[in-house]
Design a protein around this motif. Structure first.
Motif, PDB file in Angstrom:
ATOM      1  N   SER A  34       0.839  -1.200   0.000  1.00  0.00           N
ATOM      2  CA  SER A  34       0.000   0.000   0.000  1.00  0.00           C
ATOM      3  C   SER A  34       0.875   1.251   0.000  1.00  0.00           C
ATOM      4  CB  SER A  34      -0.903   0.012   1.240  1.00  0.00           C
ATOM      5  OG  SER A  34      -1.759  -1.104   1.258  1.00  0.00           O
ATOM      6  N   GLN A 117     -16.616  -0.724  -5.980  1.00  0.00           N
ATOM      7  CA  GLN A 117     -16.707  -0.937  -7.424  1.00  0.00           C
ATOM      8  C   GLN A 117     -16.999   0.364  -8.161  1.00  0.00           C
ATOM      9  OE1 GLN A 117     -16.131  -3.459  -9.471  1.00  0.00           O
ATOM     10  NE2 GLN A 117     -15.484  -4.769  -7.800  1.00  0.00           N
ATOM     11  N   ALA A 142     -13.310   1.015  -9.240  1.00  0.00           N
ATOM     12  CA  ALA A 142     -12.374  -0.124  -9.209  1.00  0.00           C
ATOM     13  C   ALA A 142     -11.820  -0.413 -10.596  1.00  0.00           C
ATOM     14  CB  ALA A 142     -13.075  -1.356  -8.662  1.00  0.00           C
ATOM     15  N   ALA A 143     -10.547  -0.789 -10.628  1.00  0.00           N
ATOM     16  CA  ALA A 143      -9.885  -1.157 -11.871  1.00  0.00           C
ATOM     17  C   ALA A 143      -9.882  -2.673 -12.063  1.00  0.00           C
ATOM     18  CB  ALA A 143      -8.452  -0.627 -11.869  1.00  0.00           C
ATOM     19  N   CYS A 144     -10.582  -3.404 -11.190  1.00  0.00           N
ATOM     20  CA  CYS A 144     -10.630  -4.858 -11.262  1.00  0.00           C
ATOM     21  C   CYS A 144     -11.910  -5.335 -10.582  1.00  0.00           C
ATOM     22  CB  CYS A 144      -9.396  -5.471 -10.590  1.00  0.00           C
ATOM     23  SG  CYS A 144      -9.303  -5.133  -8.810  1.00  0.00           S
ATOM     24  N   PRO A 147     -11.444  -5.319  -5.778  1.00  0.00           N
ATOM     25  CA  PRO A 147     -10.588  -4.230  -5.306  1.00  0.00           C
ATOM     26  C   PRO A 147     -10.009  -4.495  -3.922  1.00  0.00           C
ATOM     27  CG  PRO A 147     -12.903  -3.520  -5.500  1.00  0.00           C
ATOM     28  CD  PRO A 147     -12.811  -4.925  -5.997  1.00  0.00           C
ATOM     29  N   ARG A 149      -7.584  -6.504  -3.436  1.00  0.00           N
ATOM     30  CA  ARG A 149      -6.822  -7.743  -3.574  1.00  0.00           C
ATOM     31  C   ARG A 149      -6.176  -7.843  -4.955  1.00  0.00           C
ATOM     32  NH1 ARG A 149     -10.850  -7.014  -0.769  1.00  0.00           N
ATOM     33  NH2 ARG A 149     -11.063  -7.869   1.296  1.00  0.00           N
ATOM     34  N   GLU A 150      -6.970  -7.768  -6.012  1.00  0.00           N
ATOM     35  CA  GLU A 150      -6.429  -7.850  -7.376  1.00  0.00           C
ATOM     36  C   GLU A 150      -5.860  -6.511  -7.835  1.00  0.00           C
ATOM     37  OE1 GLU A 150      -9.680  -9.190  -9.764  1.00  0.00           O
ATOM     38  OE2 GLU A 150      -9.776 -11.137  -8.767  1.00  0.00           O
ATOM     39  N   CYS A 151      -6.331  -5.433  -7.256  1.00  0.00           N
ATOM     40  CA  CYS A 151      -5.856  -4.088  -7.575  1.00  0.00           C
ATOM     41  C   CYS A 151      -6.015  -3.224  -6.330  1.00  0.00           C
ATOM     42  CB  CYS A 151      -6.649  -3.484  -8.744  1.00  0.00           C
ATOM     43  SG  CYS A 151      -8.429  -3.322  -8.425  1.00  0.00           S
ATOM     44  N   ALA A 152      -5.329  -2.118  -6.319  1.00  0.00           N
ATOM     45  CA  ALA A 152      -5.408  -1.219  -5.164  1.00  0.00           C
ATOM     46  C   ALA A 152      -6.731  -0.467  -5.145  1.00  0.00           C
ATOM     47  CB  ALA A 152      -4.257  -0.221  -5.201  1.00  0.00           C
ATOM     48  N   HIS A 182      -3.319   4.404  -1.861  1.00  0.00           N
ATOM     49  CA  HIS A 182      -3.438   3.212  -2.705  1.00  0.00           C
ATOM     50  C   HIS A 182      -3.356   2.026  -1.751  1.00  0.00           C
ATOM     51  CE1 HIS A 182      -2.698   5.273  -6.633  1.00  0.00           C
ATOM     52  NE2 HIS A 182      -2.360   6.218  -5.756  1.00  0.00           N
ATOM     53  N   ARG A 184      -3.950  -1.883  -0.473  1.00  0.00           N
ATOM     54  CA  ARG A 184      -4.102  -3.316  -0.754  1.00  0.00           C
ATOM     55  C   ARG A 184      -4.465  -3.998   0.553  1.00  0.00           C
ATOM     56  NH1 ARG A 184      -2.212  -4.636  -6.102  1.00  0.00           N
ATOM     57  NH2 ARG A 184      -3.099  -6.640  -5.580  1.00  0.00           N
TER      58      ARG A 184
END
Length: 191
Positions: A34, A117, A142-144, A147, A149-152, A182, A184
């Motif tokens: 992070s 999301q 979210a970029a994934c 959020p 876990r897979e992206c910050a 950011h 995680r």
């Protein structure tokens, strides 16, 4: 700042939304993955970037299924990037006063899981320099699909130094401090 700005809010897509009988921690912040940063601008237009290398926090699932994030950032180890003198000043008695106020904390208001999301505003209580105020951070969409876990989880916000009696450098620094987080997360086993 077991509760900090964080912001971050964030916790857990991919975890069931069924309400539990009592609030419980479902995720913790992964400090090494992070970033907790802030920036200050001088009256001459120079931007100083600061970091809180020792940030921690957790996400709690509440009985109604909403989440709440609690962040804590150490002022004892904060640094102004590439400026050892400014770092000493920022930790000192005329700014963060790390000896008397060793952490910045943020405790979010309860928020729905979907906020991670879609993005949007996250309100809560920020404590800096012994002063607590309501503040607002904005989460990016979210970029994934998972959020944290897979992206910050990305959050940004701005506060006024004068609201927290951070009056050092007032002749040289502008009043606004901008935060960029950011985050995680790592799920706990007790879900």
């Amino acid at each position: 700042m077991r509760a900090w700005i964080a912001t971050l809010l964030l916790a857990g897509v991919g975890i069931g939304v069924a309400a539990a009988a009592a609030p419980h921690v479902i995720s913790v912040v992964e400090p090494a993955a992070s970033k907790f940063e802030f920036s200050l601008q001088t009256r001459w237009g120079q931007t100083l970037l600061g970091k809180f290398p020792d940030g921690e926090g957790d996400v709690t699932q509440l009985p109604d299924g909403k989440r709440q994030v609690h962040l804590k950032l150490s002022t004892n180890t904060l640094e102004i990037v590439d400026h050892a003198r400014y770092t000493r000043f920022a930790r000192g008695p005329r700014f963060f006063d790390a000896q008397r106020f060793p952490e910045v904390t943020f405790l979010s208001d309860p928020y729905p899981l979907g906020l991670l999301q879609t993005g949007g505003e996250l309100h809560g209580r920020l404590r800096i320099h012994g002063i607590e105020r309501r503040e607002r951070f904005v989460l990016a969409p979210a970029a994934c699909s998972n959020p944290g876990r897979e992206c910050a989880i990305v959050a940004q916000g701005a506060v006024r130094r004068s609201d927290y009696d951070l009056d050092g450098w007032s002749m040289a620094m502008r009043d606004e401090v901008r935060f960029s987080l950011h985050v995680r997360l790592r799920d706990t086993e007790a879900q």
